[in-house]
Motif scaffolding. Structure first.
Motif, short mmCIF file in Angstrom:
data_model
loop_
_atom_site.label_atom_id
_atom_site.label_comp_id
_atom_site.label_asym_id
_atom_site.label_seq_id
_atom_site.Cartn_x
_atom_site.Cartn_y
_atom_site.Cartn_z
N HIS A 1 0.64 3.60 -1.59
CA HIS A 1 -0.25 3.46 -0.44
C HIS A 1 -1.20 2.33 -0.79
CE1 HIS A 1 -3.12 4.52 2.69
NE2 HIS A 1 -4.03 4.28 1.76
N SER A 2 -1.63 1.60 0.22
CA SER A 2 -2.62 0.57 -0.04
C SER A 2 -3.62 0.58 1.09
CB SER A 2 -1.90 -0.79 -0.10
OG SER A 2 -2.85 -1.81 0.03
N ALA A 3 -4.88 0.40 0.73
CA ALA A 3 -5.89 0.30 1.79
C ALA A 3 -5.65 -0.97 2.59
CB ALA A 3 -7.28 0.27 1.17
N LYS A 4 -4.80 -1.87 2.06
CA LYS A 4 -4.47 -3.10 2.75
C LYS A 4 -3.50 -2.87 3.90
CE LYS A 4 -6.57 -6.39 0.63
NZ LYS A 4 -7.20 -7.43 1.44
N VAL B 1 -10.09 -1.63 -1.87
CA VAL B 1 -11.02 -0.48 -1.87
C VAL B 1 -11.57 -0.37 -0.47
CG1 VAL B 1 -11.70 -0.46 -4.31
CG2 VAL B 1 -12.90 -1.94 -2.71
N GLY B 2 -11.87 0.84 -0.08
CA GLY B 2 -12.47 1.05 1.23
C GLY B 2 -11.49 0.83 2.36
N GLU B 3 -12.01 0.33 3.46
CA GLU B 3 -11.22 0.19 4.69
C GLU B 3 -10.22 -0.96 4.60
OE1 GLU B 3 -13.62 -0.54 8.21
OE2 GLU B 3 -15.29 0.15 7.00
N PRO B 4 -9.14 -0.88 5.42
CA PRO B 4 -8.26 -2.05 5.50
C PRO B 4 -9.04 -3.21 6.11
CG PRO B 4 -7.45 -0.22 6.87
CD PRO B 4 -8.73 0.22 6.25
N SER C 1 -1.08 -9.51 -0.17
CA SER C 1 -2.24 -8.84 -0.71
C SER C 1 -1.85 -7.67 -1.63
CB SER C 1 -3.08 -8.35 0.46
OG SER C 1 -4.25 -7.80 -0.01
N ILE C 2 -0.77 -6.98 -1.27
CA ILE C 2 -0.29 -5.88 -2.12
C ILE C 2 0.22 -6.46 -3.45
CG2 ILE C 2 1.47 -4.07 -2.34
CD1 ILE C 2 1.13 -3.73 0.76
N LEU C 3 0.95 -7.57 -3.38
CA LEU C 3 1.39 -8.23 -4.63
C LEU C 3 0.18 -8.58 -5.48
CD1 LEU C 3 3.51 -9.66 -6.47
CD2 LEU C 3 3.11 -11.72 -5.12
N GLU C 4 -0.88 -9.09 -4.84
CA GLU C 4 -2.08 -9.48 -5.58
C GLU C 4 -2.70 -8.28 -6.31
OE1 GLU C 4 -4.05 -11.48 -2.37
OE2 GLU C 4 -3.09 -13.39 -2.82
N SER C 5 -2.73 -7.13 -5.63
CA SER C 5 -3.29 -5.94 -6.28
C SER C 5 -2.44 -5.57 -7.50
CB SER C 5 -3.30 -4.75 -5.33
OG SER C 5 -4.08 -5.05 -4.23
N GLU C 6 -1.12 -5.69 -7.36
CA GLU C 6 -0.23 -5.33 -8.47
C GLU C 6 -0.41 -6.28 -9.65
OE1 GLU C 6 0.29 -2.28 -7.10
OE2 GLU C 6 2.00 -2.43 -8.47
N LEU C 7 -0.56 -7.57 -9.36
CA LEU C 7 -0.72 -8.55 -10.44
C LEU C 7 -2.06 -8.36 -11.16
CD1 LEU C 7 0.77 -11.72 -8.68
CD2 LEU C 7 1.72 -10.54 -10.68
#
Ligand SMILES: Cc1ncc(COP(=O)(O)O)c(C=O)c1O
Length: 440
Positions: free
Chosen positions: A19-22, A61-64, A78-84
């Motif tokens: 899940h991602s807040a994004k 973090v927080g809201e999308p 953006s999800i890739l960025e969180s993973e990296l």
């Protein structure tokens, strides 16, 4: 919700975020690929809010966020960025259209006219060219100092020095730079500086990948990657990434918005879905093969010197044991080999031409971190911007083939173009091999 952080990095890379807040994709097993250049805004207020908030949000973090337009922010990327950011142990990541866009963007978002960079003398050819050909035109100073010589670095530092820039391992020589030693030096300097003029350590971690080295834990401030290499892994996507502390995120996002070199969501998706989950697996296999190939190369008459961090002859073994560590705590010598031919016995150009003509498991091509083994001559190819053609250095990026096939192809090409010099015939008649030097 499952607590992801209790799982090992290798597992997290395979499963990615649930899940991602994004973006809400909680019922997808594989994150979906988003591809929309623009976003419905519902109201003028929402549009205005999106622009005001852009760059201020700390990721995931927080809201999308309010998505507005792909070049500002986009869910798959953006999800890739969180993973990296997660795999490097960093706070935030901003991806770019290429490794060079990431390097120029990371430095560009920090430096102002009159600032100076201290950079290691040996760097990837285009990074060298960025510093030598473009920075002087922008009013940015660059000093090229061997970064393991701390006295020389200290002597080169001025009030204007804002960044220390290096690769470790260095492309193509595989020299290691002592990140912890530079951290201590930067801390001394920063004790007398205002926070906004902090001296920052930038490291290009492309060769090691986060599988083999997490520079933030060793003291670096900013980590750079060409995603085109082992993080993408299959040779199909071009991209770059910058991992930064939260304090540098807004400036970097705004820089990317205005200079425009974004990673496409399609490339981000491929790296997220294919590259990251297979990173550890590929690297382990490549390292296993690289050790065998390097060991074999070291025994060849026509090879003067082999540099590979997994060899007993590697000159910076102690530093490798501190810095090149994989997710399980084992030495991670990587997938790159650097070697020098004995030109009295074999010339580099006919050797790689023969590879191009007759080899199947080794390809004459630049780039690295591919499923296929790639060979190239840095002096006339990736590092031609140094203007030092010739020489006998060869760079080998190990892929996923069978080690014995790679060795056979290298051996056949060597045999086909080896000169019959007096030394070669002496050896053929049983003379002892001269000792090799193992200098970096
Ligand atoms: C160490 C290193 N950094 C950066 C780059 C540039 O990456 P890209 O080709 O994705 O712009 C390369 C490319 O070969 C590289 O080897």
């Amino acid at each position: 919700m499952v607590q992801r952080s209790k799982y090992k990095v290798t597992t997290r890379l395979v499963h990615g975020p649930q899940h991602s807040a994004k973006w809400d994709f909680s019922h997808h097993v594989v994150p979906p690929l988003s591809s929309s250049t623009t976003y419905r805004l519902d109201s003028a207020k929402r549009g205005a809010r999106g622009f005001t908030e852009f760059g201020r949000l700390v990721r995931d973090v927080g809201e999308p966020p309010v998505y507005i337009y792909d070049r500002l922010d986009e869910p798959t990327r953006s999800i890739l960025e969180s993973e990296l950011a997660d795999v490097e142990g960093g706070e935030a990541c901003v991806t770019f259209a290429s490794g060079m866009a990431a390097i120029s963007g990371a430095l560009g978002s920090v430096l102002v006219q009159g600032d100076e960079v201290i950079a290691h003398p040996t760097l990837y050819g285009c990074t060298h060219s960025l510093f030598e050909n473009w920075y002087p035109k922008l009013g940015l100073g660059v000093k090229r100092i061997a970064l393991n010589d701390l006295q020389a670095v200290r002597a080169a530092l001025t009030e204007k020095t804002r960044a220390i820039y290096f690769e470790s391992p260095v492309n193509p020589t595989l020299e290691l730079i002592d990140i912890g030693a530079l951290r201590k030096l930067a801390d001394e300097v920063n004790a007398k500086r205002k926070p906004e003029r902090r001296l920052l350590l930038f490291i290009d971690n492309t060769f090691a990948t986060p599988f083999g080295q997490r520079p933030l834990s060793l003291g670096a401030d900013v980590v750079l990657h060409s995603l085109t290499k082992n993080l993408g892994g299959f040779g199909t996507e071009v991209g770059g990434a910058v991992i930064v502390p939260k304090s540098m995120l807004a400036s970097l996002l705004l820089y990317r918005k205005d200079f425009g070199a974004i990673l496409s969501s399609k490339a981000a998706w491929a790296i997220l879905v294919y590259g990251l989950p297979t990173l550890a697996l590929r690297l382990k296999r490549q390292q296993h093969t690289a050790k065998k190939v390097a060991t074999w190369l070291e025994k060849q008459e026509c090879v003067l010197r082999v540099v590979y961090p997994g060899l007993a002859s590697f000159p910076q073994k102690e530093l490798a044991a501190k810095q090149l560590i994989d997710f399980d705590g084992d030495l991670a010598p990587g997938s790159m080999i650097y070697f020098e031919l004995d030109v009295e016995r074999i010339e580099a150009e006919p050797f790689v031409d023969e590879i191009a003509r007759s080899a199947y498991s080794v390809t004459l091509a630049v780039s690295l971190g591919h499923t296929k083994t790639l060979i190239e001559l840095p002096s006339t190819m990736t590092h031609s911007s140094y203007g030092r053609p010739g020489g006998a250095a060869v760079r080998l990026s190990i892929g996923l083939e069978s080690p014995s096939d790679i060795i056979e192809d290298l051996k056949s090409a060597m045999n086909a173009v080896a000169k019959t010099s007096p030394r070669t015939s002496a050896k053929r008649n049983g003379a002892a091999k001269p000792p090799k030097s193992a200098k970096p």
